[in-house]
Scaffold this motif. Structure first.
Motif, PDB file in Angstrom:
ATOM      1  N   SER A 100       0.832  -1.198   0.000  1.00 29.77           N
ATOM      2  CA  SER A 100       0.000   0.000   0.000  1.00 29.77           C
ATOM      3  C   SER A 100       0.868   1.249   0.000  1.00 29.77           C
ATOM      4  O   SER A 100       1.911   1.305   0.647  1.00 29.77           O
ATOM      5  CB  SER A 100      -0.895  -0.007   1.253  1.00 29.77           C
ATOM      6  N   ASP A 156      -7.464  -1.721  -6.119  1.00 26.42           N
ATOM      7  CA  ASP A 156      -7.281  -2.055  -4.697  1.00 26.42           C
ATOM      8  C   ASP A 156      -7.851  -3.400  -4.275  1.00 26.42           C
ATOM      9  O   ASP A 156      -8.601  -3.490  -3.303  1.00 26.42           O
ATOM     10  CB  ASP A 156      -7.878  -0.952  -3.831  1.00 26.42           C
ATOM     11  N   ASN A 175      -2.772  -5.365  -3.585  1.00 25.84           N
ATOM     12  CA  ASN A 175      -1.726  -5.458  -2.570  1.00 25.84           C
ATOM     13  C   ASN A 175      -1.013  -6.800  -2.607  1.00 25.84           C
ATOM     14  O   ASN A 175       0.056  -6.944  -2.002  1.00 25.84           O
ATOM     15  CB  ASN A 175      -2.320  -5.253  -1.172  1.00 25.84           C
ATOM     16  N   SER A 222       5.491   3.261   2.047  1.00 29.87           N
ATOM     17  CA  SER A 222       4.345   4.045   1.606  1.00 29.87           C
ATOM     18  C   SER A 222       4.724   5.504   1.409  1.00 29.87           C
ATOM     19  O   SER A 222       5.274   6.146   2.305  1.00 29.87           O
ATOM     20  CB  SER A 222       3.219   3.947   2.648  1.00 29.87           C
TER      21      SER A 222
END
Length: 262
Positions: free
Chosen positions: A114, A174, A206, A241
């Motif tokens: 993510s 996602d 992910n 991230s």
């Protein structure tokens, strides 16, 4: 259009342009005709300029409509994309930006942790596709499921899938954060099957697609991944991230001010 601009055209010409719905030509005509009179331009060139105005105006309106219909989430474009900060190689980024893979009906799978730019890059590519006069649909797995499962009620599921797959690019964003219910797995399979070798899917996740059987029914996962990856560019992102890095650097919000000393 203002009254002043409209009155610059002869009334009968203005009326004809309105009836023919030449909105952009009509808007440009007063200035173009005034310039043509002053410069004694070739009538054919004047006509070409006016028709170009109409064509470019219609094209821009079509893109605005397609962008609205696509329901892109955040307005991310290549102008806000920072290629040097991405873990995706420069060569891969440049190859994907050509959009030649869309013309070949190939897919794109962006997988990785993510916050590593998957959705941003996918939306930037989707925006670029619209600028290139392609049709785009943006979905999360939840919105895709809701759209397809709703059509089961009135038996229009085939028409709904066909409508979704009428786009040149279908983005499913996602996947992998949460377990996937059987109906969601079915929705994703239906789109992957209907688009196979006909349209392109860009999917962000992910987890690597090989692990989809850990979050959805194995049989459906296998059939979906088989179709999805056969003609696909599989791009893995990595690193920390970007959102978290910006937050820790204090760039996620506007700094608070202390008014107590004022």
């Amino acid at each position: 259009m203002s009254t002043a601009t409209s009155s610059a055209l002869p009334e009968d010409l203005d009326r004809v342009l309105r009836r023919m719905r030449l909105r952009y030509l009509r808007k440009a005509a007063p200035e173009v005709l005034a310039t043509a009179r002053a410069q004694r331009s070739d009538p054919a060139e004047v006509l070409r300029v006016l028709l170009d105005e109409e064509a470019s105006g219609r094209n821009a309106a079509t893109r605005r409509m397609r962008r609205k219909k696509a329901q892109l989430p955040n307005g991310k474009t290549l102008s806000s994309w920072r290629p040097d900060e991405s873990s995706i190689s420069e060569a891969t980024q440049n190859a994907l930006i050509t959009l030649e893979w869309l013309q070949r009906h190939e897919n794109l799978v962006l997988s990785g942790p993510s916050g590593t730019g998957k959705s941003h890059f996918a939306e930037a590519l989707a925006n670029l596709a619209i600028e290139k006069d392609m049709r785009v649909a943006w979905h999360t797995l939840e919105t895709l499921t809701a759209t397809i499962m709703k059509s089961k009620v009135d038996g229009s599921i085939a028409r709904t899938v066909a409508r979704i797959c009428g786009n040149d690019l279908i983005v499913v964003d996602d996947i992998g954060l949460l377990p996937v219910a059987a109906e969601s797995a079915e929705a994703l399979y239906r789109v992957a099957d209907a688009t196979y070798e006909r349209r392109s899917i860009a999917l962000t996740s992910n987890i690597h697609p090989s692990g989809f059987d850990t979050i959805m029914p194995k049989t459906t996962a296998t059939a979906t991944v088989d179709r999805l990856l056969h003609h696909a560019h599989l791009v893995a992102t990595k690193g920390d991230s970007h959102r978290l890095a910006e937050a820790l650097a204090g760039k996620g919000v506007i700094p608070l001010t202390d008014d107590t000393n004022e």
